[in-house]
Write an enzyme that holds these catalytic residues in place. Sequence first.
Site, PDB file in Angstrom:
ATOM      1  N   SER A 137       0.865  -1.181   0.000  1.00 51.56           N
ATOM      2  CA  SER A 137       0.000   0.000   0.000  1.00 51.56           C
ATOM      3  C   SER A 137       0.900   1.229   0.000  1.00 51.56           C
ATOM      4  O   SER A 137       2.056   1.160   0.446  1.00 51.56           O
ATOM      5  CB  SER A 137      -0.851   0.020   1.267  1.00 51.56           C
ATOM      6  OG  SER A 137      -1.508   1.263   1.413  1.00 51.56           O
ATOM      7  N   TYR A 150      -1.649  -0.073  10.643  1.00 52.87           N
ATOM      8  CA  TYR A 150      -1.678  -0.491   9.230  1.00 52.87           C
ATOM      9  C   TYR A 150      -0.407  -0.014   8.520  1.00 52.87           C
ATOM     10  O   TYR A 150       0.215  -0.761   7.760  1.00 52.87           O
ATOM     11  CB  TYR A 150      -2.932   0.090   8.569  1.00 52.87           C
ATOM     12  CG  TYR A 150      -3.133  -0.327   7.125  1.00 52.87           C
ATOM     13  CD1 TYR A 150      -3.274  -1.666   6.764  1.00 52.87           C
ATOM     14  CD2 TYR A 150      -3.208   0.628   6.108  1.00 52.87           C
ATOM     15  CE1 TYR A 150      -3.479  -2.046   5.432  1.00 52.87           C
ATOM     16  CE2 TYR A 150      -3.417   0.263   4.786  1.00 52.87           C
ATOM     17  CZ  TYR A 150      -3.546  -1.076   4.450  1.00 52.87           C
ATOM     18  OH  TYR A 150      -3.753  -1.447   3.137  1.00 52.87           O
TER      19      TYR A 150
HETATM   20  N1  LIG Z   1      -8.740  -0.813  -0.839  1.00 51.50           N
HETATM   21  C1  LIG Z   1      -7.703  -0.002  -0.722  1.00 51.50           C
HETATM   22  O1  LIG Z   1      -7.850   1.252  -0.725  1.00 51.50           O
HETATM   23  C2  LIG Z   1      -6.310  -0.567  -0.643  1.00 51.50           C
HETATM   24  C3  LIG Z   1      -5.253   0.305  -0.892  1.00 51.50           C
HETATM   25  C4  LIG Z   1      -3.942  -0.184  -0.813  1.00 51.50           C
HETATM   26  C5  LIG Z   1      -3.708  -1.489  -0.490  1.00 51.50           C
HETATM   27  N2  LIG Z   1      -4.759  -2.336  -0.230  1.00 51.50           N
HETATM   28  C6  LIG Z   1      -4.419  -3.714   0.110  1.00 51.50           C
HETATM   29  O2  LIG Z   1      -4.878  -4.540  -0.954  1.00 51.50           O
HETATM   30  C7  LIG Z   1      -5.236  -5.836  -0.449  1.00 51.50           C
HETATM   31  C8  LIG Z   1      -6.669  -6.144  -0.865  1.00 51.50           C
HETATM   32  O3  LIG Z   1      -7.495  -5.107  -0.385  1.00 51.50           O
HETATM   33  P1  LIG Z   1      -9.036  -4.967  -0.776  1.00 51.50           P
HETATM   34  O4  LIG Z   1      -9.351  -3.526  -0.789  1.00 51.50           O
HETATM   35  O5  LIG Z   1      -9.347  -5.810  -1.946  1.00 51.50           O
HETATM   36  O6  LIG Z   1      -9.675  -5.553   0.574  1.00 51.50           O
HETATM   37  P2  LIG Z   1     -10.866  -6.567   0.866  1.00 51.50           P
HETATM   38  O7  LIG Z   1     -11.930  -6.423  -0.168  1.00 51.50           O
HETATM   39  O8  LIG Z   1     -11.202  -6.377   2.300  1.00 51.50           O
HETATM   40  O9  LIG Z   1     -10.163  -7.980   0.633  1.00 51.50           O
HETATM   41  C9  LIG Z   1      -9.303  -8.558   1.568  1.00 51.50           C
HETATM   42  C10 LIG Z   1      -9.185 -10.023   1.216  1.00 51.50           C
HETATM   43  O10 LIG Z   1      -8.284 -10.648   2.125  1.00 51.50           O
HETATM   44  C11 LIG Z   1      -8.883 -11.854   2.590  1.00 51.50           C
HETATM   45  N3  LIG Z   1      -8.376 -12.158   3.917  1.00 51.50           N
HETATM   46  C12 LIG Z   1      -8.402 -11.381   5.022  1.00 51.50           C
HETATM   47  N4  LIG Z   1      -7.873 -12.025   6.061  1.00 51.50           N
HETATM   48  C13 LIG Z   1      -7.502 -13.261   5.597  1.00 51.50           C
HETATM   49  C14 LIG Z   1      -6.916 -14.392   6.198  1.00 51.50           C
HETATM   50  N5  LIG Z   1      -6.589 -14.420   7.505  1.00 51.50           N
HETATM   51  N6  LIG Z   1      -6.689 -15.497   5.448  1.00 51.50           N
HETATM   52  C15 LIG Z   1      -7.019 -15.503   4.127  1.00 51.50           C
HETATM   53  N7  LIG Z   1      -7.576 -14.451   3.504  1.00 51.50           N
HETATM   54  C16 LIG Z   1      -7.823 -13.348   4.240  1.00 51.50           C
HETATM   55  C17 LIG Z   1     -10.385 -11.569   2.580  1.00 51.50           C
HETATM   56  O11 LIG Z   1     -11.128 -12.786   2.441  1.00 51.50           O
HETATM   57  P3  LIG Z   1     -11.870 -13.593   3.595  1.00 51.50           P
HETATM   58  O12 LIG Z   1     -12.453 -12.589   4.535  1.00 51.50           O
HETATM   59  O13 LIG Z   1     -12.882 -14.407   2.850  1.00 51.50           O
HETATM   60  O14 LIG Z   1     -10.787 -14.435   4.209  1.00 51.50           O
HETATM   61  C18 LIG Z   1     -10.505 -10.758   1.304  1.00 51.50           C
HETATM   62  O15 LIG Z   1     -10.630 -11.617   0.184  1.00 51.50           O
HETATM   63  C19 LIG Z   1      -5.030  -5.783   1.061  1.00 51.50           C
HETATM   64  O16 LIG Z   1      -3.764  -6.304   1.357  1.00 51.50           O
HETATM   65  C20 LIG Z   1      -5.072  -4.283   1.356  1.00 51.50           C
HETATM   66  O17 LIG Z   1      -4.376  -3.962   2.528  1.00 51.50           O
HETATM   67  C21 LIG Z   1      -6.055  -1.908  -0.311  1.00 51.50           C
END
Ligand SMILES: NC(=O)c1ccc[n+]([C@@H]2O[C@H](COP(=O)([O-])OP(=O)(O)OC[C@H]3O[C@@H](n4cnc5c(N)ncnc54)[C@H](OP(=O)(O)O)[C@@H]3O)[C@@H](O)[C@H]2O)c1
Length: 259
Positions: A137, A150
Site C-alpha cells: 500500500s 496499518y
Molecule cells: N482498498 C484499498 O484502498 C487498498 C489500498 C492499498 C492497499 N490495499 C491492500 O490490498 C489488499 C486487498 O485489499 P481490498 O481492498 O481488496 O480488501 P478486501 O476487499 O477487504 O479484501 C481482503 C481479502 O483478504 C482476505 N483475507 C483477510 N484475512 C484473511 C486471512 N486471515 N486469510 C485468508 N484471507 C484473508 C479476505 O477474504 P476472507 O475474509 O474471505 O478471508 C478478502 O478476500 C489488502 O492487502 C489491502 O491492505 C487496499
Amino acid sequence: MAQRVVVTGASSGIGAATVRRFTEIGWDTVAVARREDRLQQLAQETGCLPVVCDITDEAQVAQLAETVRETGGATGLVNNAGGAIGLDRVEDASNDEWRRMFEVNVIGLRSVTAALLPVLREGATRDGWASILNLTSTAGHGVYKHGGGYIAAKSAAHAVTEVLRLELAGEPIRVMELAPGLVHTEEFTLNRMRGDVDAAARLGIYDDVEPLTPEDVARVLVGTFEQPPHVNQDLIILRPVAQSSHVDTHKGPLVPRES
Ligand SMILES: NC(=O)c1ccc[n+]([C@@H]2O[C@H](COP(=O)([O-])OP(=O)(O)OC[C@H]3O[C@@H](n4cnc5c(N)ncnc54)[C@H](OP(=O)(O)O)[C@@H]3O)[C@@H](O)[C@H]2O)c1
C-alpha cells in the site's frame, strides 16, 4: 500448458478482480480466502480452484501448499490478503488489533511465501521462471495520522519484499511489489471501521473523487506478470490522478487550469 498463479485474498476486492484478469489472459488460478461461498461463486465464474485457507494458520497454509502441488503446481504467487483495522492514534490503539494486522499483512504473507517457494521452484524448473508479487500500500511508503498499525504492517511487508528479492538473487524468480493508493473496494473501509456501515459511510473517503477500481489494480498487477521473464518491476506505486500523495486527495472535478 497454461501458467498457474495462486492469489490470496481472492474472495473480494482486488484479489477477486486479479483472479478474473488472470483468467482473461489464459492463466489457471488458485483462489485463496476464508469464505468458501464467495470462492465458490468465483470458481463458477472463472474456473479457478477455490481453496479455503486462513493464511494466519500455519497448518492451513501447509495444506494450501500441498493442494497447489497436487493439483498442478504454480509459477505465480500474489500475496494480496490483508487489510486495516481502526483509525486510532498510536497511544489509543489496541494491541490485539495491531497483532491481527501484523498476522495477516506480514506474518501471513511470509508464511504463504515460505510454504509455496518449493512449489514455485518446481514451476521455475519446469517453465524457466516464477513470480511473486506482494500487494502492499502507499501506507507502506509514507505516513499519515491515525493509521499507525496499518502503516507499520504495510511498511514491514515492503521491507520483507525487498529482503526476499535479495535472498532469491541467482534464482529465476522475480519478486515484485504493487503499492496502491485509494482503491474503492466493497469491504476495505468497512473492515477498517470494524464492520460499522454508518461509520464507514461517514468517513466519506470515496465521496466526490474518482478512486482506483479493483479492476484498475488487477490490470496493472497482471501486466507485471506479462512482461518478459527477465523483467522485474520491483515496485509500482499506483494512485488515482486525484491523489497526488497519500495525504493529498483532491475532492471535486479535475479541471485544467488556465495558463
Ligand atoms: N482498498 C484499498 O484502498 C487498498 C489500498 C492499498 C492497499 N490495499 C491492500 O490490498 C489488499 C486487498 O485489499 P481490498 O481492498 O481488496 O480488501 P478486501 O476487499 O477487504 O479484501 C481482503 C481479502 O483478504 C482476505 N483475507 C483477510 N484475512 C484473511 C486471512 N486471515 N486469510 C485468508 N484471507 C484473508 C479476505 O477474504 P476472507 O475474509 O474471505 O478471508 C478478502 O478476500 C489488502 O492487502 C489491502 O491492505 C487496499
